[in-house]
Write a protein that holds these residues in place. Structure first.
Motif, mmCIF file in Angstrom:
data_model
loop_
_atom_site.group_PDB
_atom_site.id
_atom_site.type_symbol
_atom_site.label_atom_id
_atom_site.label_comp_id
_atom_site.label_asym_id
_atom_site.label_seq_id
_atom_site.Cartn_x
_atom_site.Cartn_y
_atom_site.Cartn_z
ATOM 1 N N THR A 1 0.811 -1.216 0.000
ATOM 2 C CA THR A 1 0.000 0.000 0.000
ATOM 3 C C THR A 1 0.851 1.276 0.000
ATOM 4 N N GLN A 2 2.171 1.118 0.054
ATOM 5 C CA GLN A 2 3.034 2.293 0.096
ATOM 6 C C GLN A 2 3.048 2.988 -1.259
ATOM 7 N N ARG A 3 3.064 4.335 -1.227
ATOM 8 C CA ARG A 3 3.036 5.175 -2.419
ATOM 9 C C ARG A 3 1.793 4.929 -3.274
ATOM 10 N N THR A 4 0.661 4.747 -2.610
ATOM 11 C CA THR A 4 -0.613 4.562 -3.318
ATOM 12 C C THR A 4 -1.594 5.697 -3.043
ATOM 13 N N GLY A 5 -1.235 6.642 -2.208
ATOM 14 C CA GLY A 5 -2.160 7.691 -1.803
ATOM 15 C C GLY A 5 -2.726 7.473 -0.412
ATOM 16 N N ILE A 6 -2.474 6.274 0.142
ATOM 17 C CA ILE A 6 -2.977 5.929 1.477
ATOM 18 C C ILE A 6 -2.411 6.890 2.524
ATOM 19 N N ASN A 7 -1.096 7.084 2.517
ATOM 20 C CA ASN A 7 -0.466 7.937 3.539
ATOM 21 C C ASN A 7 -0.962 9.366 3.445
ATOM 22 N N THR A 8 -1.084 9.886 2.230
ATOM 23 C CA THR A 8 -1.552 11.265 2.068
ATOM 24 C C THR A 8 -2.932 11.436 2.684
ATOM 25 N N GLN A 9 -3.841 10.481 2.409
ATOM 26 C CA GLN A 9 -5.193 10.612 2.955
ATOM 27 C C GLN A 9 -5.213 10.436 4.467
ATOM 28 N N CYS A 10 -4.422 9.497 4.993
ATOM 29 C CA CYS A 10 -4.359 9.329 6.448
ATOM 30 C C CYS A 10 -3.922 10.618 7.124
#
Length: 199
Positions: free
Chosen positions: A107-116
């Motif tokens: 899930t890294q570099r998928t947009g997950i971190n930005t949204q979290c």
């Protein structure tokens, strides 16, 4: 214990942040096993030997009112894919740190971190009325440092010989922050990135 920071669910179109519970231990271990994240010496992702104590310590800190841990859930699969938390909570001065964050490798570099981070920052600045949100990471964790900079945080400095890490090594900690006056611009930037599917 009633605190300034109470358990809640934060939800976007990609992820749901839910309060961490003991029942999440197997799912967190499975997420950390995607990439064997505990092998990255500069991170604190748990292994099979440490995941139970990792979760219990997080929940103890929550009871003390100094931390609020979440599991990160993929909205499509409803699977636990990582964890993040508010920590080093300073309710008197309305400051929090966002950290102890890691995600399954897939899930890294998928947009997950930005949204979290968007969900956590929005709640911190717009509901809790924090004056500053801090981020801290290991000097050698360059992926984390770059991700924090991409959020729009600014580097405050480096705490040299800050702590002794879980390997018994001295850690230099890089400190970043976003202050309340910067939030509207940072928020606009994050929304633009999410619309463009950047991470």
């Amino acid at each position: 214990m009633q605190t300034w920071l109470n358990p809640l669910v934060l939800e976007g179109n990609l992820v749901k942040l839910a309060p961490m519970e003991l029942s999440h231990i197997p799912a967190l271990l499975e997420a950390a096993s995607d990439g064997n994240l505990w092998e990255l010496w500069y991170t604190s992702a748990p292994s099979a030997n440490t995941v139970e104590s990792y979760v219990k310590k997080a929940l103890e800190e929550q009871k003390l009112g100094v931390s609020l841990p979440f599991v990160v859930m993929d909205k499509v699969t409803n699977e636990v894919i990582g964890t993040t938390r508010y920590l080093n909570v300073d309710s008197k001065n309305k400051r929090v740190e966002i950290g102890a964050t890691w995600y399954a490798k897939r899930t890294q570099r998928t947009g997950i971190n930005t949204q979290c981070k968007y969900l956590l920052l929005t709640h911190a600045f717009e509901t809790l009325n924090t004056i500053a949100v801090e981020f801290r990471t290991h000097f050698h964790n360059h992926p984390s440092r770059n991700a924090i900079l991409r959020l729009g945080a600014k580097q405050d400095g480096i705490l040299r010989n800050h702590i002794v890490d879980h390997n018994g090594l001295l850690r230099d900690t890089v400190v970043f922050s976003i202050i309340n006056s910067e939030w509207p611009t940072v928020k606009n930037s994050l929304e633009f990135k999410m619309e463009k599917k950047y991470t």
